[in-house]
Design a protein around this motif. Structure first.
Motif, PDB file in Angstrom:
ATOM      1  N   VAL A  17     -13.653   3.726  44.097  1.00 58.55           N
ATOM      2  CA  VAL A  17     -13.132   4.729  45.031  1.00 58.55           C
ATOM      3  C   VAL A  17     -13.369   4.350  46.487  1.00 58.55           C
ATOM      4  N   MET A  18     -14.196   3.334  46.698  1.00 56.01           N
ATOM      5  CA  MET A  18     -14.505   2.965  48.089  1.00 56.01           C
ATOM      6  C   MET A  18     -15.125   1.586  48.065  1.00 56.01           C
ATOM      7  N   ARG A  19     -14.920   0.840  49.175  1.00 56.35           N
ATOM      8  CA  ARG A  19     -15.372  -0.550  49.183  1.00 56.35           C
ATOM      9  C   ARG A  19     -15.618  -0.996  50.609  1.00 56.35           C
ATOM     10  N   ALA A  77     -18.189   1.702  45.691  1.00 54.89           N
ATOM     11  CA  ALA A  77     -18.492   2.991  45.076  1.00 54.89           C
ATOM     12  C   ALA A  77     -17.483   3.225  43.965  1.00 54.89           C
ATOM     13  N   GLY A  78     -17.966   3.714  42.853  1.00 61.91           N
ATOM     14  CA  GLY A  78     -17.070   3.989  41.741  1.00 61.91           C
ATOM     15  C   GLY A  78     -17.630   5.095  40.881  1.00 61.91           C
ATOM     16  N   ASN A  79     -16.850   5.481  39.900  1.00 64.09           N
ATOM     17  CA  ASN A  79     -17.381   6.459  38.960  1.00 64.09           C
ATOM     18  C   ASN A  79     -17.680   5.785  37.624  1.00 64.09           C
ATOM     19  N   ARG A  80     -18.148   6.582  36.669  1.00 58.60           N
ATOM     20  CA  ARG A  80     -18.608   5.995  35.423  1.00 58.60           C
ATOM     21  C   ARG A  80     -17.462   5.514  34.539  1.00 58.60           C
ATOM     22  N   ASN A  81     -16.221   5.780  34.951  1.00 60.39           N
ATOM     23  CA  ASN A  81     -15.072   5.233  34.222  1.00 60.39           C
ATOM     24  C   ASN A  81     -14.611   3.892  34.789  1.00 60.39           C
ATOM     25  N   GLY A  82     -15.336   3.382  35.761  1.00 64.27           N
ATOM     26  CA  GLY A  82     -14.952   2.096  36.337  1.00 64.27           C
ATOM     27  C   GLY A  82     -13.845   2.206  37.372  1.00 64.27           C
ATOM     28  N   GLU A  83     -13.624   3.410  37.887  1.00 62.69           N
ATOM     29  CA  GLU A  83     -12.645   3.557  38.963  1.00 62.69           C
ATOM     30  C   GLU A  83     -13.336   3.326  40.308  1.00 62.69           C
ATOM     31  N   LYS A  97     -21.403   8.329  53.170  1.00 63.00           N
ATOM     32  CA  LYS A  97     -20.958   9.263  54.204  1.00 63.00           C
ATOM     33  C   LYS A  97     -19.461   9.540  54.063  1.00 63.00           C
ATOM     34  N   GLN A  98     -18.691   8.468  53.831  1.00 61.89           N
ATOM     35  CA  GLN A  98     -17.244   8.647  53.676  1.00 61.89           C
ATOM     36  C   GLN A  98     -16.909   9.438  52.416  1.00 61.89           C
ATOM     37  N   LEU A  99     -17.783   9.326  51.407  1.00 63.36           N
ATOM     38  CA  LEU A  99     -17.574  10.099  50.174  1.00 63.36           C
ATOM     39  C   LEU A  99     -18.159  11.505  50.290  1.00 63.36           C
ATOM     40  N   MET A 145      -7.039   6.353  50.801  1.00 62.30           N
ATOM     41  CA  MET A 145      -8.189   6.142  49.913  1.00 62.30           C
ATOM     42  C   MET A 145      -8.080   7.073  48.701  1.00 62.30           C
ATOM     43  N   PRO A 146      -8.122   6.498  47.492  1.00 60.44           N
ATOM     44  CA  PRO A 146      -8.051   7.366  46.308  1.00 60.44           C
ATOM     45  C   PRO A 146      -9.302   8.240  46.213  1.00 60.44           C
ATOM     46  N   VAL A 147      -9.131   9.435  45.751  1.00 58.44           N
ATOM     47  CA  VAL A 147     -10.284  10.333  45.600  1.00 58.44           C
ATOM     48  C   VAL A 147     -10.598  10.498  44.116  1.00 58.44           C
ATOM     49  N   SER A 148     -11.864  10.329  43.764  1.00 61.76           N
ATOM     50  CA  SER A 148     -12.256  10.397  42.353  1.00 61.76           C
ATOM     51  C   SER A 148     -12.317  11.839  41.895  1.00 61.76           C
ATOM     52  N   SER A 149     -12.086  12.012  40.609  1.00 61.65           N
ATOM     53  CA  SER A 149     -12.210  13.334  40.028  1.00 61.65           C
ATOM     54  C   SER A 149     -13.631  13.586  39.511  1.00 61.65           C
TER      55      SER A 149
END
Lengths: 316, 316
Positions: B34-36, B26-32, B64-66, B1-5
């Motif tokens: 990170v979880m689904r 789940a994603g960050n504000r850059n559209g990455e 929870k996973q994040l 699983m990729p981890v967001s910065s």
């Protein structure tokens, strides 16, 4: 002559440039017209640069009567036929003004009078601004104003702002296709709304159907009033096609209001009801019920107010 | 699983609600992304209020996973079928989710997790936002994204902002009339674009023409690839009708770009060229030349990114 209560620097000039006549209108920021000069386009206005000099003298004459210098005008707004570039304030190559090509009215009036705010819009957009500000579109965020005279075009206001599109060509719904491979339009395409439902088209189609050459749209509506059934059928078909054009506009933009100018002012309520029925039959209920389809609210001075509205963009 | 910065509070949740499956992203504000998590709609999501509990547990599980609490989520964005009310964040009575009627997802998620920013858009609008932000519409102020799958609908971005219309019904161009009194559409009207050019309609029309029951749009495009001429004729007609629909959209809105999803991704360049040719033949040159008609730029994760884009409205 009515005298405005606005301070001198509150005066705006609207210039309505048409293929038949041009008018210079002075008004204040409340849309009160305080002075007006009109001149036939053939009379010194048919070709540039003469037309610029003529317009400038008309503006100077209006200002003189108001006892102000043109240099302290708040703004100048110009309403004319497209195509044009509202960003640079340039008239491109309008078919109704063959002597005006790539004329930067913004540069001309800024240079001549030092007025910083010089705006230019096509006549449909200009009238949409006026309807939104002072007419049938007051308080309405999302509306289209439809001209239905010689041609058909729309001015579109969305979120309270004029929507111009990429090249000032938004609202050219007169050339949306209503009948694929339908009758030839003056624009070269087939089945355009304008070829089926404009005042001129109503005249042309009725001339063919009735065997009476040279009928105008107004003639046809007058024939309907005398009980001519063939004329009534032509009008009903045109209303049906306009209704489809409006229905498609509403499925696209889910507008609060559609304001119909020109035709609607003399066509009467029966015609408008036929248009509304065609819209109802060709839109979703939820979209149709959210919209009012109504005639222009500005009356005879519409074109003057349209030019004045251009001088006062919504963003002000 | 990729981890967001991104910092924990920078996480957004996108929820894609469909008639077949629902996904929590789940994603960050850059559209990455990170979880689904994904779940079949029949599995606890078919009817409200059960579906709310199921979705909430999915969100909690993702958080929870994040290793974050749902309460510190930046925002939640929901993409689903209309009709809906984006102002109140309410799903009204979507035909693809008969067990969800007048469900305020905004109230539900605000109440459950205390997240202040909860947004909801229909799937065409959501995808338009994603294309504008991360796909084929980057840097483009005026665009339409067209879904062309089971149905046809558009998400419209004007002046860099999503345009929703009066009742969140803007962009319903699948039900613009292309052939007056044409073939019956599922919506009850006649001659709608969707009845002539959607993937389902291509399948249905080809089934009739070829005498093969149950063809889908994809089946027909596969038949075209094998050299089936009848199938090719059906596709060409559908492309022609879609072209008229796009032409009318362009005459109305003079857009910079039209992005075509679904169909276009598997139909291939020949189909797109047929659509472009129909647009060219049915618009003004000046309008056609100002526009690019291109396929979606988002690929397989489109629906995930659409939901995530709703969590990040352009206004941010």
């Amino acid at each position: 002559m009515p005298v405005s209560s606005a301070p001198e620097s509150g005066y705006c000039i609207g210039i309505d440039i048409g293929g038949t006549k041009c008018a210079v209108i002075a008004g204040n920021r409340n849309g009160e017209v305080v002075m007006r000069l009109e001149r036939a386009t053939v009379d010194g206005l048919a070709t540039w640069p003469d037309a610029g000099e003529t317009l400038a003298v008309m503006v100077e004459s209006v200002c003189k009567q108001l006892e102000i210098a043109p240099t302290i005008l708040y703004s100048i707004g110009i309403s004319c036929g497209g195509p044009l570039d509202s960003k640079t304030g340039t008239i491109l190559n309008p078919p109704n003004l063959p002597g005006w090509v790539n004329v930067s009215l913004q540069a001309f009036f800024s240079g001549r009078f030092g007025v910083r705010r010089v705006y230019i819009e096509n006549d449909a957009n200009a009238t949409a601004l006026a309807e939104h500000r002072w007419g049938a579109g007051i308080g309405c965020d999302n509306l289209a104003y439809l001209t239905c005279g010689t041609g058909i075009g729309a001015g579109i206001i969305l979120g309270g702002q004029l929507y111009r599109g990429k090249g000032d060509l938004a609202g050219e719904i007169g050339h949306a296709v209503i009948i694929p491979d339908g009758p030839l339009c003056l624009c070269g395409k087939r089945g355009c709304l304008e070829a089926l439902a404009s005042g001129s088209s109503i005249g042309r189609i009725a001339s063919q159907e009735l065997g009476i050459p040279g009928l105008t749209g107004k003639d046809v509506f007058n024939l309907v009033k005398t009980g001519n059934e063939l004329a009534a059928t032509v009008v009903s078909k045109a209303a049906f096609h306009l209704g489809i054009g409006i229905a498609n506009l509403l499925q696209t933009l889910n507008l609060d209001r559609v304001i119909i100018g020109s035709l609607a002012s003399y066509a009467g309520e029966k015609y408008l009801d036929e248009v509304r029925e065609a819209v109802r039959a060709n839109t979703w209920k939820s979209i149709f019920e959210g919209t009012k389809i109504i005639p222009s609210g500005l009356g005879k001075g519409t074109q003057d107010l349209a030019a004045l509205a251009v001088a006062l963009p919504i963003e002000d």
